[in-house]
Design an enzyme around this catalytic site. Structure first.
Site: not given
Ligand code: IMP
Ligand code: MG
Length: 178
Positions: A102-103, A106, A108, A110-111, A134, A162, A168
């Site tokens: 994963e990139d 944030d 969490g 999605t994952l 994060k 992005d 990107r």
């Molecule tokens: P989640 O909030 O953990 O579900 O994050 C979902 C997705 O949000 C990540 O896989 C990234 O693609 C995108 N994302 C979260 N934080 C950032 C950021 O600081 N910059 C760009 N994309 C972000």
């Molecule tokens: Mg991502």
């Protein structure tokens, strides 16, 4: 977007290309030893993780397969709170030791959805590797097995990440300036 506008949003560099390369090389060695002789499948979450996946898989000295998934959860800088799986892996993952690549983690959200889905298919083992973590933004209980870098609550761009589809291709990780 014109070049001047494009540049004006790129803030200070948070992680340099050299720092990224050095950590990937360490993790590549660690994984090559750990998964030697085992059927390994790296699954990348598109689009953000494509750059990290390309470098991580080339740091391995053992055979592996590659798979891609696509999940949508973001619009601009804010999490929408919902996760939609728009593309799934083609492999039968029950035959593999699976590593999710994963990139960034944030909130969490999605994952946690993706991990639950993949664990239900009973891979031989399951690990989560993220380039960036994060932890201060987490809303669900999710910890990566390996995070290459832990960062504060900043919106960042580059190295696959992005803002509205742009940036990107930056080779380093920068803060995004509104
Ligand atoms: P989640 O909030 O953990 O579900 O994050 C979902 C997705 O949000 C990540 O896989 C990234 O693609 C995108 N994302 C979260 N934080 C950032 C950021 O600081 N910059 C760009 N994309 C972000
Ligand atoms: Mg991502």
């Amino acid at each position: 977007m014109n070049t001047t506008d494009y540049r004006s949003h790129i803030g200070r560099i948070i992680i340099t290309q050299e720092e990224i390369n050095a950590r990937i090389s360490e993790v590549g060695k660690q994984l090559s030893a750990e998964y030697s002789g085992k059927p390994l499948l790296l699954i990348s979450v598109l689009n953000g993780a494509f750059v990290f996946m390309a470098d991580l898989c080339r740091s391995l000295t053992i055979p592996c397969e590659i798979g891609f998934m696509c999940a949508k959860s973001y619009c601009g800088t804010e999490s929408t709170g919902s996760v939609e799986i728009t593309m799934d892996v083609s492999q039968d993952i029950s035959k593999f030791h699976v590593i999710i690549v994963e990139d960034i983690i944030d909130t969490g959200r999605t994952l946690s959805v993706l991990s639950r889905m993949l664990r239900d298919r009973q891979p031989l083992s399951f690990k989560i590797i993220t380039l960036l973590d994060k932890p201060s933004r987490r809303v669900v209980d999710l910890k990566p097995d390996i995070a290459l870098f832990t960062i504060p609550d900043l919106f960042i761009i580059g190295y696959g990440l992005d803002f509205n589809g742009c940036y990107r291709n930056l080779p380093y990780i920068s803060e995004y300036i509104q």
